[in-house]
Scaffold this motif. Sequence first.
Motif, PDB file in Angstrom:
ATOM      1  N   UNK A   3      14.274   9.114  34.346  1.00 48.28           N
ATOM      2  CA  UNK A   3      14.345   8.089  35.387  1.00 48.28           C
ATOM      3  C   UNK A   3      15.786   7.931  35.871  1.00 48.28           C
ATOM      4  N   UNK A   4      16.713   7.837  34.935  1.00 54.96           N
ATOM      5  CA  UNK A   4      18.108   7.652  35.330  1.00 54.96           C
ATOM      6  C   UNK A   4      18.695   8.927  35.937  1.00 54.96           C
ATOM      7  N   UNK A   5      18.218  10.094  35.514  1.00 52.32           N
ATOM      8  CA  UNK A   5      18.671  11.340  36.135  1.00 52.32           C
ATOM      9  C   UNK A   5      18.273  11.360  37.612  1.00 52.32           C
ATOM     10  N   UNK A   6      17.061  10.902  37.925  1.00 59.49           N
ATOM     11  CA  UNK A   6      16.638  10.824  39.329  1.00 59.49           C
ATOM     12  C   UNK A   6      17.488   9.816  40.100  1.00 59.49           C
ATOM     13  N   UNK A   7      17.802   8.691  39.453  1.00 57.54           N
ATOM     14  CA  UNK A   7      18.616   7.674  40.121  1.00 57.54           C
ATOM     15  C   UNK A   7      20.005   8.217  40.428  1.00 57.54           C
ATOM     16  N   UNK A   8      20.600   8.930  39.475  1.00 61.56           N
ATOM     17  CA  UNK A   8      21.925   9.518  39.720  1.00 61.56           C
ATOM     18  C   UNK A   8      21.864  10.501  40.894  1.00 61.56           C
ATOM     19  N   UNK A   9      20.803  11.290  40.937  1.00 56.07           N
ATOM     20  CA  UNK A   9      20.657  12.266  42.024  1.00 56.07           C
ATOM     21  C   UNK A   9      20.490  11.555  43.364  1.00 56.07           C
ATOM     22  N   UNK A  10      19.755  10.441  43.392  1.00 56.84           N
ATOM     23  CA  UNK A  10      19.560   9.708  44.644  1.00 56.84           C
ATOM     24  C   UNK A  10      20.868   9.146  45.184  1.00 56.84           C
ATOM     25  N   UNK A  11      21.850   8.952  44.306  1.00 57.29           N
ATOM     26  CA  UNK A  11      23.161   8.442  44.717  1.00 57.29           C
ATOM     27  C   UNK A  11      24.105   9.561  45.121  1.00 57.29           C
ATOM     28  N   UNK A  12      23.609  10.797  45.073  1.00 55.80           N
ATOM     29  CA  UNK A  12      24.467  11.924  45.414  1.00 55.80           C
ATOM     30  C   UNK A  12      25.461  12.266  44.330  1.00 55.80           C
ATOM     31  N   UNK A  13      25.186  11.837  43.099  1.00 54.32           N
ATOM     32  CA  UNK A  13      26.090  12.069  41.983  1.00 54.32           C
ATOM     33  C   UNK A  13      25.692  13.357  41.266  1.00 54.32           C
ATOM     34  N   UNK A  14      26.568  14.337  41.266  1.00 56.54           N
ATOM     35  CA  UNK A  14      26.299  15.609  40.601  1.00 56.54           C
ATOM     36  C   UNK A  14      26.369  15.427  39.093  1.00 56.54           C
ATOM     37  N   UNK A  15      25.399  16.005  38.373  1.00 54.26           N
ATOM     38  CA  UNK A  15      25.373  15.885  36.927  1.00 54.26           C
ATOM     39  C   UNK A  15      26.632  16.479  36.296  1.00 54.26           C
ATOM     40  N   UNK A  16      27.167  17.539  36.902  1.00 54.90           N
ATOM     41  CA  UNK A  16      28.398  18.139  36.368  1.00 54.90           C
ATOM     42  C   UNK A  16      29.562  17.158  36.426  1.00 54.90           C
ATOM     43  N   UNK A  17      29.655  16.392  37.515  1.00 57.67           N
ATOM     44  CA  UNK A  17      30.731  15.398  37.639  1.00 57.67           C
ATOM     45  C   UNK A  17      30.521  14.255  36.651  1.00 57.67           C
ATOM     46  N   UNK A  18      29.278  13.838  36.505  1.00 58.70           N
ATOM     47  CA  UNK A  18      28.944  12.763  35.567  1.00 58.70           C
ATOM     48  C   UNK A  18      29.290  13.183  34.140  1.00 58.70           C
ATOM     49  N   UNK A  19      28.934  14.404  33.789  1.00 59.64           N
ATOM     50  CA  UNK A  19      29.217  14.918  32.451  1.00 59.64           C
ATOM     51  C   UNK A  19      30.715  15.036  32.211  1.00 59.64           C
ATOM     52  N   UNK A  20      31.439  15.541  33.208  1.00 53.87           N
ATOM     53  CA  UNK A  20      32.882  15.729  33.044  1.00 53.87           C
ATOM     54  C   UNK A  20      33.600  14.393  32.878  1.00 53.87           C
ATOM     55  N   UNK A  21      33.159  13.369  33.630  1.00 59.64           N
ATOM     56  CA  UNK A  21      33.835  12.065  33.567  1.00 59.64           C
ATOM     57  C   UNK A  21      33.577  11.353  32.246  1.00 59.64           C
ATOM     58  N   UNK A  22      32.382  11.523  31.663  1.00 63.12           N
ATOM     59  CA  UNK A  22      32.024  10.794  30.451  1.00 63.12           C
ATOM     60  C   UNK A  22      32.185  11.617  29.188  1.00 63.12           C
ATOM     61  N   UNK A  23      32.387  12.931  29.311  1.00 62.59           N
ATOM     62  CA  UNK A  23      32.531  13.801  28.160  1.00 62.59           C
ATOM     63  C   UNK A  23      33.909  13.716  27.532  1.00 62.59           C
ATOM     64  N   UNK A  24      34.194  14.647  26.612  1.00 61.96           N
ATOM     65  CA  UNK A  24      35.429  14.554  25.814  1.00 61.96           C
ATOM     66  C   UNK A  24      36.683  15.099  26.490  1.00 61.96           C
ATOM     67  N   UNK A  25      36.638  15.288  27.809  1.00 63.12           N
ATOM     68  CA  UNK A  25      37.803  15.876  28.471  1.00 63.12           C
ATOM     69  C   UNK A  25      39.004  14.942  28.497  1.00 63.12           C
ATOM     70  N   UNK A  26      38.770  13.643  28.741  1.00 62.03           N
ATOM     71  CA  UNK A  26      39.874  12.683  28.821  1.00 62.03           C
ATOM     72  C   UNK A  26      39.434  11.375  28.172  1.00 62.03           C
ATOM     73  N   UNK A  27      40.358  10.628  27.575  1.00 56.37           N
ATOM     74  CA  UNK A  27      39.977   9.394  26.862  1.00 56.37           C
ATOM     75  C   UNK A  27      39.493   8.311  27.811  1.00 56.37           C
ATOM     76  N   UNK A  28      38.612   7.455  27.312  1.00 58.05           N
ATOM     77  CA  UNK A  28      38.195   6.284  28.067  1.00 58.05           C
ATOM     78  C   UNK A  28      39.327   5.266  28.115  1.00 58.05           C
TER      79      UNK A  28
END
Length: 457
Positions: free
Chosen positions: A167-192
């Motif tokens: 459900x939330x994956x569809x919602x992210x897609x409806x907002x034009x949010x690419x899963x790759x960008x979502x993953x990169x922003x929340x993953x271990x690349x940079x600290x919160x």
Amino acid sequence: MLQPRRRDPQAIPGAPFRIGCSRDRHRSIGRSRRRGGARLMLRGYPVAGDAAGAREAAAGAMAAPSPGPREILAPSPEAGHRAAASSSGHRGLLWRLRDKQCRLGLFEISPGHELHQVMCLMQAGLWAATQVSMDHPPTGLPTEEDFSEVLTQVHEGFELGTLAGPVFARLRRSLGLAEEDYQAALGPSRPYLQFLSTSKSKASFFLSHDQRFFLKTLRSREVQALLAHLPRYVHHLQRHPHSLLARVLGVHSLRVARGKKKYFIVMQSVFYPAGRISERYDIKGCEVSRWVEPAPEGSVLVLVLKDLNFQGKTINLGPQRSWFLRQMELDTAFLRELNVLDYSLLMAFQRLHEDERGPGSSLIFRTARSIRGAQSAEESGAQNRRLLPDAPNALHIVDGPEHRYFLGLVDLTTVYGLRKRLEQLWKTLRYPGRTFSTVSPACYARRLCQWVEAHTE
């Protein structure tokens, strides 16, 4: 390939670190039924710090119990670390200084920070959870099982659950949010970043490093309310794609070792992009406990002020005012139907810069974005549409004649049940003649709309 049910790697000498997953469907928190008996095991990513330290830090940093599991596959975020390391090497000193300036008052969760270990667990878990929706993107309309689905991914020393993931994956897609960008922003690349909230709740608050996504811990009853209302929430956003309601992008549970599961959500930050914002407010339309001592002049603290701090000020929206008042009516009426109260109107503003005054050449593009989400000719008439600014986070941005305003309704999970009715009675006795937040949903919605009408022009 599929393997039999997972055995504990710690019980097998020399066993490599692995990530496992399980899939179930659940009807309510704490109740689920298992489907299938196999788990796919993939080599995973070791979380920073020792497992014992992570368990201890995480157990003390988050709060709230959680539901049960489901079963699928999950990959490794090692590539995220490699990509982050290579990209960070190319960032110049000027870029880093500018980035730091934009984050004054927010605190990077670096090694040694009390929340560093729990952050590492969240990042590793969210990377793997997003990979599932990338490898298996949902198709068609959401089903009843999509709303009740729980994915539990087993990592070394912890488990991360993803609730209603399709459900939330569809919602992210409806907002034009690419899963790759979502993953990169929340993953271990940079600290919160840690956000020091003025909220009275005991929740922990995080921001992704780019400040685009906001993470907040929740209690179990809040998650239960959110999941119960999720189908109607999704339908409301489909019918009113310009709604001011905060976009919840994911609901997760985290369990360290054999401890209790804890909840957190990921949502689109209303205050994005934050680089030019000068003031921030959390408005409930009442007066009791609605004052925040402003930060001393020259302080780098980013404070969210409250109703009494806004006295004597107005929101000058110009021709956008009628749209804003109508959308507030639509959204608060929806929350009233859900029997929800105690939500807030988040508001921030900045002076419009020349590069933010939309050129006429972008009118067609903005119009196309403004009608996006219409489900049918019949439903399009029910939408409260407007031209969206050509800017990131356009749904939460309203431009007046001189200022840009960031506006959104957040904290949508407090139900007016017995607990709140007793709290209302107690506050009535303690604060006679004064306005406070705990009132009936109908009164709460009406009062907040009246506040908006009185403070806009």
